[in-house]
Design a protein around this motif. Structure first.
Motif, PDB file in Angstrom:
ATOM      1  N   PHE A  49       0.800  -1.206   0.000  1.00 47.30           N
ATOM      2  CA  PHE A  49       0.000   0.000   0.000  1.00 47.30           C
ATOM      3  C   PHE A  49       0.846   1.276   0.000  1.00 47.30           C
ATOM      4  CE2 PHE A  49      -2.599  -3.295   1.983  1.00 47.30           C
ATOM      5  CZ  PHE A  49      -3.721  -3.238   1.191  1.00 47.30           C
ATOM      6  N   SER A  68       2.083   2.917  -2.402  1.00 51.38           N
ATOM      7  CA  SER A  68       1.634   3.888  -3.394  1.00 51.38           C
ATOM      8  C   SER A  68       0.115   4.038  -3.378  1.00 51.38           C
ATOM      9  CB  SER A  68       2.101   3.466  -4.795  1.00 51.38           C
ATOM     10  OG  SER A  68       1.583   2.176  -5.107  1.00 51.38           O
ATOM     11  N   SER A  69      -0.583   3.088  -2.757  1.00 48.46           N
ATOM     12  CA  SER A  69      -2.038   3.144  -2.697  1.00 48.46           C
ATOM     13  C   SER A  69      -2.491   2.712  -1.312  1.00 48.46           C
ATOM     14  CB  SER A  69      -2.643   2.223  -3.767  1.00 48.46           C
ATOM     15  OG  SER A  69      -4.060   2.288  -3.717  1.00 48.46           O
ATOM     16  N   LYS A 114      -6.438   3.901   3.264  1.00 48.13           N
ATOM     17  CA  LYS A 114      -7.247   5.093   3.488  1.00 48.13           C
ATOM     18  C   LYS A 114      -6.438   6.313   3.023  1.00 48.13           C
ATOM     19  CE  LYS A 114     -10.346   4.939   6.698  1.00 48.13           C
ATOM     20  NZ  LYS A 114     -11.138   4.960   7.962  1.00 48.13           N
ATOM     21  N   PRO A 115      -6.562   6.685   1.739  1.00 49.38           N
ATOM     22  CA  PRO A 115      -5.774   7.795   1.189  1.00 49.38           C
ATOM     23  C   PRO A 115      -5.935   9.098   1.965  1.00 49.38           C
ATOM     24  CG  PRO A 115      -6.852   6.568  -0.553  1.00 49.38           C
ATOM     25  CD  PRO A 115      -7.423   6.049   0.725  1.00 49.38           C
ATOM     26  N   ALA A 165     -10.601  -2.897   2.285  1.00 51.89           N
ATOM     27  CA  ALA A 165      -9.300  -2.228   2.185  1.00 51.89           C
ATOM     28  C   ALA A 165      -8.463  -2.465   3.433  1.00 51.89           C
ATOM     29  CB  ALA A 165      -9.492  -0.731   1.958  1.00 51.89           C
TER      30      ALA A 165
END
Length: 250
Positions: free
Chosen positions: A45, A47-48, A51-52, A88
């Motif tokens: 995670f 780069s992703s 919970k952005p 997620a």
């Protein structure tokens, strides 16, 4: 001698170095502080993140935390949809803040800051103080999970602080391992007593927050370096039981 490398027995006063602890710190030291989401399950995670919205600067994290408390105090909390983020979060986590909270049942950090699962990395112990296990957890939450903020959260009418005041001023003693709590909290009480505080419980509650914030800010090898690099902010707050408001202490 830093608490991250050694600890002292409250019963013998001897310094105890844990082999497992030393091994963990060697591994943690190898973690790139510039890329906190780079160890274990969180690597996928980097780069992703799950919970952005949790990818924040220290100042942004503190602002969000306090805005959440304002919603909580006003009764205008946001609805939480647990199902929305379940998938997620099953694969990783990137909380935006770490909490050192008292274990008091009247305080729920996620409620107090109007946050959901995956937002706060919470450690709890009666009296909200830092011991070796709490410190290790915070090192993991910041260096590995990437949280840019740590808050030491005290609260009014703290039973652990009150018990410590009685231990210091009246030589009260407690059964089992409870005495270990008052031993850990006694520096805050003694400093407040020496300063001539009239309300010793409240003064010691605030002093305990300050002492633990300072300890974390100066804790090597992980937290102090992140603080000096501007990647981490360590603050202290006081939760008011009667209103739910969190007051900044330091």
């Amino acid at each position: 001698m830093c608490i991250s490398c050694n600890t002292k027995s409250v019963f013998t006063g001897e310094t105890v170095a844990s082999p497992a602890r030393r091994s963990w710190l060697k591994a943690a030291s190898a973690v790139s502080l510039a890329a906190p989401l780079s160890l274990g399950a969180t690597a996928a995670f980097a780069s992703s993140p799950p919970k952005p919205a949790n990818v924040l600067t220290p100042d942004q994290a503190l602002e969000r935390l306090m805005q959440g408390n304002e919603r909580y105090v006003s009764g205008k909390t946001e609805p939480v949809n647990f199902a929305k983020t379940r998938a997620a979060l099953a694969g990783g986590q990137n909380p935006y803040a770490c909490l050192v909270s008292c274990a008091d049942s009247r305080i729920g950090p996620e409620y107090a800051f109007d946050e959901g699962r995956g937002d706060l990395f919470v450690t709890r112990v009666a009296g909200n103080f830092v011991n070796t296990d709490i410190l290790a957890s915070l090192e993991y939450g910041t260096a590995v999970l990437g949280a840019p903020l740590v808050m030491v959260l005290g609260h009014t009418s703290c039973g652990a602080i009150d018990a410590t005041v009685k231990a210091v001023t009246q030589n009260a003693s407690y059964p089992g391992h409870i005495q270990a709590l008052t031993t850990a909290l006694s520096p805050a009480v003694r400093q407040s007593q020496a300063a001539g505080a009239k309300d010793l419980v409240m003064a010691a509650t605030l002093e305990n927050v300050r002492l633990n914030v300072l300890q974390l800010q100066q804790s090597n090898p992980i937290l102090a370096e992140r603080v000096s690099m501007g990647q981490l902010k360590v603050v202290g707050g006081l939760y008011h039981l009667d209103t739910g408001k969190v007051e900044m202490v330091v």
